[in-house]
Design an enzyme around this catalytic site. Structure first.
Site, mmCIF file in Angstrom:
data_model
loop_
_atom_site.group_PDB
_atom_site.id
_atom_site.type_symbol
_atom_site.label_atom_id
_atom_site.label_comp_id
_atom_site.label_asym_id
_atom_site.label_seq_id
_atom_site.Cartn_x
_atom_site.Cartn_y
_atom_site.Cartn_z
ATOM 1 N N ARG A 67 0.868 -1.170 0.000
ATOM 2 C CA ARG A 67 0.000 0.000 0.000
ATOM 3 C C ARG A 67 0.908 1.225 0.000
ATOM 4 N NH1 ARG A 67 -5.168 -1.156 2.298
ATOM 5 N NH2 ARG A 67 -5.832 -3.154 1.404
ATOM 6 N N LYS A 71 4.570 4.494 5.447
ATOM 7 C CA LYS A 71 4.421 5.452 6.551
ATOM 8 C C LYS A 71 5.262 5.037 7.735
ATOM 9 C CE LYS A 71 2.134 9.103 8.039
ATOM 10 N NZ LYS A 71 3.269 9.499 8.862
ATOM 11 N N LYS A 95 1.488 -2.850 11.949
ATOM 12 C CA LYS A 95 0.667 -1.909 12.720
ATOM 13 C C LYS A 95 -0.414 -1.291 11.837
ATOM 14 C CE LYS A 95 3.126 0.454 15.502
ATOM 15 N NZ LYS A 95 4.033 1.433 16.117
ATOM 16 N N ASP A 100 -6.226 -1.155 10.016
ATOM 17 C CA ASP A 100 -6.847 -0.859 8.714
ATOM 18 C C ASP A 100 -6.510 0.533 8.196
ATOM 19 O OD1 ASP A 100 -8.143 -3.331 8.197
ATOM 20 O OD2 ASP A 100 -9.672 -2.822 9.673
ATOM 21 N N LYS A 107 10.347 3.560 8.114
ATOM 22 C CA LYS A 107 10.907 4.184 9.318
ATOM 23 C C LYS A 107 12.204 4.870 8.958
ATOM 24 C CE LYS A 107 9.757 4.569 13.723
ATOM 25 N NZ LYS A 107 8.378 4.765 14.212
ATOM 26 N N THR A 195 -0.921 8.985 20.110
ATOM 27 C CA THR A 195 -0.418 7.670 20.519
ATOM 28 C C THR A 195 -0.796 7.378 21.960
ATOM 29 O OG1 THR A 195 1.457 7.999 19.009
ATOM 30 C CG2 THR A 195 1.592 6.159 20.551
ATOM 31 N N ASN A 234 6.327 12.037 25.204
ATOM 32 C CA ASN A 234 5.031 12.387 24.634
ATOM 33 C C ASN A 234 3.991 11.288 24.840
ATOM 34 O OD1 ASN A 234 3.169 13.939 22.906
ATOM 35 N ND2 ASN A 234 3.502 12.288 21.452
ATOM 36 N N SER A 364 -2.222 10.104 12.102
ATOM 37 C CA SER A 364 -1.414 10.540 10.963
ATOM 38 C C SER A 364 -2.148 10.284 9.654
ATOM 39 C CB SER A 364 -0.066 9.808 10.939
ATOM 40 O OG SER A 364 0.864 10.421 11.800
#
Length: 472
Positions: A67, A71, A95, A100, A107, A195, A234, A364
């Protein structure tokens, strides 16, 4: 903290994936195609800092392009290496599939200690790194989209987006080349805490399943459960903040790089965060006792343990002494393969990283969609929803002959803004993903834990995608 007789982070990920592949009887050729990292870029580039030339090393790994875009975050860390980057890229593939999100996994990392450089120097270094990634085809809104990770944040993402814009001014979707940007530079409401919020939603969903509550030897609800959290960055900060303020969880210990704080009565996360901001350390925080050996505090008895710092924190060395009923992997790879096996034998329930910390990539995705569509969420329907709400409230008053209270009218007539929609979408995503994991656990007799179930559910989707599009 990894011991010498344990596999590397990347090998640990592969072993966990192999366990799932065995459980689902996947064809070995398909399995190998899914596991293989598609491409890895290493760059070395010079930057003049304080009158001297320094050469920096960076990486960008693309694990899967089944896909697009691929990312994954970019981290700035003094311990980064290619093995880690490839492992994290693989995790991103699994992940995205489990929640989905229609992305491949990628990365990036830059070998740097950000604390050694001022703002202007970091900007020069970040823009130079961006130039290398763009020139070599590893950064584009259509093919490879970074996000913040350890050592990076909104500021660095804004620099990356601006650099890409100047290199490709003809690309009307330039702002989508990276996510996690400031809201006023194309970011989205709710991304910073996404997150941590996703960790909260994952735990909430766990507590909606009576069989899972029983398997972890819990009774009752999430309220009042004790929690030890490692890492108040974070992710850890927001997870702890939301769990304490909204769900009544009691944080009994916080572990940081300079030690740990312990208070069985509970630690006020907001007060601690302000203390760290002012003093740069958790030491001398007035409402808790300080423990020099932070890693030892991972073994403190608690209901929920949330490792939200680095990989390989729970290993064969300390897994037997972990006293949590439930471990939620807010960090990537905090439990080694060997430790995972030990904890499963002990009956410790683990909500795995590939699911638990997927809130960041989920939001994201929302930001990327927002950028591609060139319109903020809620813009077209908010006032319409408010009008329908007013009409509904008036209908109630007319039908009952009674006035609707101001509070009720306000709740009925409020149109959803962008943050409301982001939180709703994230909550729905985390719920549905967990239910898919549970269905896999229930319906595959070879699957006995949530991590394996997570990977089986994820790999099933990826394999279907590979076969459907004829990659083989």
């Amino acid at each position: 903290m990894k011991t010498n007789n344990e596999p590397s982070f990347r090998k640990s990920v592969d072993l966990m994936v192999d366990k799932a592949i065995t459980a689902m009887n996947l064809d070995m050729g398909t399995a190998q195609a899914i596991k293989t990292c598609n491409a890895v870029l290493q760059v070395k580039f010079p930057v003049k800092i304080r009158g001297k030339i320094e050469v920096f090393t960076g990486w960008r790994a693309t694990h899967s392009t089944h896909r697009l875009p691929s990312k994954g975050g970019i981290r700035f860390a003094p311990y980064a290496d290619q093995d880690e980057v490839e492992a994290l890229a693989a995790l991103m593939t699994y992940k995205c599939a489990i929640v989905d999100v229609p992305f491949g996994g990628s990365k990036g990392a830059l070998l740097i200690d950000p604390s050694l450089y001022d703002r202007d120097e970091l900007e020069m270094i970040t823009r130079r790194f961006t130039l290398e990634l763009v020139r070599k085809g590893f950064l584009s809104p259509a093919t490879n989209v970074p996000a913040p990770d350890m050592g990076t944040g909104q500021r660095e993402m804004a620099w990356i987006a601006d650099t890409y814009k100047h290199l490709h001014p003809e690309d009307i979707n330039y702002v989508a080349c990276v996510t996690g940007k400031p809201v006023h530079h194309g970011g989205i409401q709710g991304r910073v805490e996404a997150t941590g919020r996703g960790v909260q939603y994952a735990i909430r969903e766990f507590f909606r399943h009576s069989e899972d509550i029983k398997s972890a030897n819990f009774t009752g609800t999430l309220e009042g459960k004790t929690c030890v959290i490692q890492g108040l960055g974070n992710v850890g900060y927001h997870a702890a903040k939301f769990l304490t303020e909204e769900d009544g969880v009691i944080i009994t210990a916080v572990i940081e790089r300079d030690g740990a704080l312990i208070s069985d009565q509970g630690i006020n996360i907001e007060d601690l965060f302000q203390h760290i901001s002012e003093h740069g350390t958790i030491k001398n925080f007035p409402s808790a006792s300080f423990e020099e050996d932070g890693l030892k505090v991972l073994e403190k008895e608690c209901d929920i343990l949330i490792p939200a710092a680095l990989e390989s924190q729970i290993t064969l060395e300390n897994a037997d002494r972990i006293n949590a009923k439930l471990i939620v992997e807010a960090a990537n790879g905090p439990i080694t393969y060997g430790a995972d096996e030990t904890l499963n034998k002990k009956g410790t329930i683990i909500i795995p990283d590939a699911y638990a910390n997927a809130g960041g990539v989920t939001v994201s995705y929302f930001e990327w969609i927002r950028n591609i569509s060139h319109m903020r969420f809620g813009r077209m329907q908010k006032r319409h929803d408010e009008l329908r709400g007013h009409q509904f409230a008036s209908m109630l008053e007319e039908a009952t002959g009674k006035s609707v209270s101001n509070n009720l009218r306000s709740s009925i007539t409020k149109g959803a803004d962008e943050l409301d929609l982001v939180r709703s979408g994230l909550d729905d995503t985390m719920r549905l993903a967990y239910q898919q994991i549970r269905d896999t656990l229930d319906n595959n007799e070879n699957v006995h834990d949530l991590r394996t179930a997570c990977y089986v559910a994820s790999i099933t989707k990826i394999a279907r995608s590979y076969i459907d599009i004829g990659v083989f």
